[in-house]
Design an enzyme around this catalytic site. Structure first.
Site, mmCIF file in Angstrom:
data_model
loop_
_atom_site.group_PDB
_atom_site.id
_atom_site.type_symbol
_atom_site.label_atom_id
_atom_site.label_comp_id
_atom_site.label_asym_id
_atom_site.label_seq_id
_atom_site.Cartn_x
_atom_site.Cartn_y
_atom_site.Cartn_z
ATOM 1 N N LYS A 55 0.870 -1.186 0.000
ATOM 2 C CA LYS A 55 0.000 0.000 0.000
ATOM 3 C C LYS A 55 0.901 1.228 0.000
ATOM 4 O O LYS A 55 2.075 1.149 0.357
ATOM 5 C CB LYS A 55 -0.888 0.000 1.249
ATOM 6 C CG LYS A 55 -2.064 0.942 1.206
ATOM 7 C CD LYS A 55 -3.160 0.490 0.250
ATOM 8 C CE LYS A 55 -4.522 0.700 0.783
ATOM 9 N NZ LYS A 55 -5.480 -0.302 0.480
HETATM 10 N N1 GLU Z 1 -7.457 -0.190 -2.753
HETATM 11 C C1 GLU Z 1 -8.243 -1.386 -2.807
HETATM 12 C C2 GLU Z 1 -8.150 -2.128 -1.505
HETATM 13 O O1 GLU Z 1 -7.862 -1.572 -0.470
HETATM 14 C C3 GLU Z 1 -7.906 -2.226 -4.029
HETATM 15 C C4 GLU Z 1 -6.521 -2.780 -4.083
HETATM 16 C C5 GLU Z 1 -6.167 -3.454 -5.394
HETATM 17 O O2 GLU Z 1 -7.044 -3.656 -6.206
HETATM 18 O O3 GLU Z 1 -4.999 -3.776 -5.555
HETATM 19 O O4 GLU Z 1 -8.441 -3.284 -1.430
#
Ligand code: GLU
Length: 409
Positions: A102
């Protein structure tokens, strides 16, 4: 308690029920790589501005790192590490072959013009391009990012590394995106609502819903809930909430949102505060905004039977203990909102194969993944007499732990 500490509290609670050496526990808790970069750009007025960008790569033993990039003033090391760890467990719960990462940029995008945002985004990719890649780490949209930012990222990465649509997911449909990706997190939340209600012998048609938020996730969830006969009583955005005890007309609300850029002052509904919204009497409460919403200060006043964590990290551990004591069924973020990353996996597969699926196929595959994951968590929670959160972590830790050992330490 800070965000990463809260995630680790849940992780350790599940680990206590498992037979893991201290060494493995440490490996699974700590991020594998933390990247922090300075992003300097020229603003439209000619002045210079600096931002800080992060990419925390938590674990890749099950596949390339995967997770969103958010643009928000709260982005820092602690939050990014917490959210990266949650991605590791989320991809494992729904069993897609990715790890967890992230990141994002510490900025307020509402204060930047579109061209300033584009420059910040492209500069960020220039700074991190050598630690990401379609088989290394695949970013995606998150808070305040969408297909537009993903298109800039794909373009910037491709300038350096050549044509590479699989470098990010959540791209626009016209630029190698996947039909169904935009709605996927909301659809997943809706499916989980349905499954959770069934366990209480309830159905969508006789259930009431309250959502904190009305962005990508909540707006799609509300539309699916509406189509299947559920009644959404209240939603909110950063300006506040709206409430109608008879249920909101979701189609009209979508139009109101488009015209006014806010849910506030929706005809036929009362404006309410965020605090009032969280305390409303309803069957299902869905936090779908930022994290750390439920704390020891408000957990006793929450008036619902089920909490579906559409946002990441909305429940602090003290609140979670109170919900468990009060018999409120909490379906954790790593299961509830996993529809987004599950569909990101479909998009990535299509990009790697230069092939595209129909919306119908995407929805069928997504529904199967979500239902299978829910059933597994539900059964383990019942048999071990633990919360859904602990059960989901046990399943995920088991999967990540196994690949870690198999690959050799
Ligand atoms: N931001 C989204 C989550 O927290 C999607 C992450 C992704 O698709 O890689 O799950």
């Amino acid at each position: 308690m800070k965000a990463f500490e809260a995630t680790n509290y849940y992780l350790k609670k599940a680990m206590q029920t498992m037979d893991l050496s201290d060494h493995i526990q440490h490996l699974l808790i700590q991020p594998q790589r933390e990247v922090k970069v300075k992003i300097g750009i020229e603003l439209d007025n000619g002045e210079l501005a600096n931002f800080t960008g992060f990419r925390m790569q938590h674990n890749n033993s099950r596949g390339p790192y995967k997770g969103g990039l958010r643009f928000h003033p709260t982005v820092d090391e602690d939050h990014a590490n917490s959210l990266a760890s949650l991605m590791t467990w989320k991809t494992a719960v729904v069993d897609v072959p990715f790890g967890g990462a992230k990141g994002g940029i510490n900025c307020d995008p509402s204060l930047l013009s579109e061209s300033e945002l584009e420059r910040v985004t492209r500069k960020f990719i220039q700074q991190i391009h050598d630690v990401i890649g379609p088989t290394v780490d695949i970013p995606a949209p998150d808070v305040n990012t969408s297909g537009r930012e993903m298109a800039w990222m794909m373009d910037e990465y491709s300038k350096i590394h050549g044509f590479n649509p699989g470098i990010v997911t959540g791209k626009p449909l016209d630029l190698f995106g996947a039909d169904g990706r935009e709605e996927a997190t909301g659809r997943g939340c809706w499916l989980i609502c349905e499954e959770a209600l069934k366990t209480l012998n309830r159905s969508m048609q006789d259930a009431t819903f309250v959502m904190q938020g009305f962005g990508n996730v909540a707006s799609f969830a509300a539309q699916f809930i509406d189509e299947s006969g559920g009644k959404t009583l209240a939603v909110s955005d950063i300006n506040g909430g709206i409430y109608n005890s008879e249920g909101l007309d979701i189609a009209k609300l979508m139009q109101h949102m488009k015209d006014n850029k806010t849910v506030i002052n929706f005809p036929g509904a009362d404006n309410i505060t965020q605090d009032e919204l969280l305390r409303l009497n309803c069957d299902v409460l869905m936090p779908a905004a930022l994290g750390e919403v439920f704390t020891k200060d408000n957990a006793d006043e929450i008036n619902c039977k089920i909490i579906i964590e559409a946002a990441n990290g909305p429940t602090m551990p003290e609140a979670d203990e109170i919900f468990n004591q009060r018999n409120i069924l909490v379906v954790p973020d790593i299961l509830s909102n996993a529809g987004g990353v599950a569909c990101s996996y479909f998009e990535w597969v299509q990009n790697m194969q230069h092939f595209s699926w129909t919306l119908e196929k995407t929805r069928t595959e997504l529904d199967l993944i979500m239902q299978k994951a829910f059933n597994k968590v539900h059964q383990l929670a019942k048999s071990k007499k633990v919360s859904y959160r602990t059960a989901a972590f046990i399943i995920a830790i088991g999967r990540v732990g196994k690949t870690t050992v198999l690959r050799g330490i």
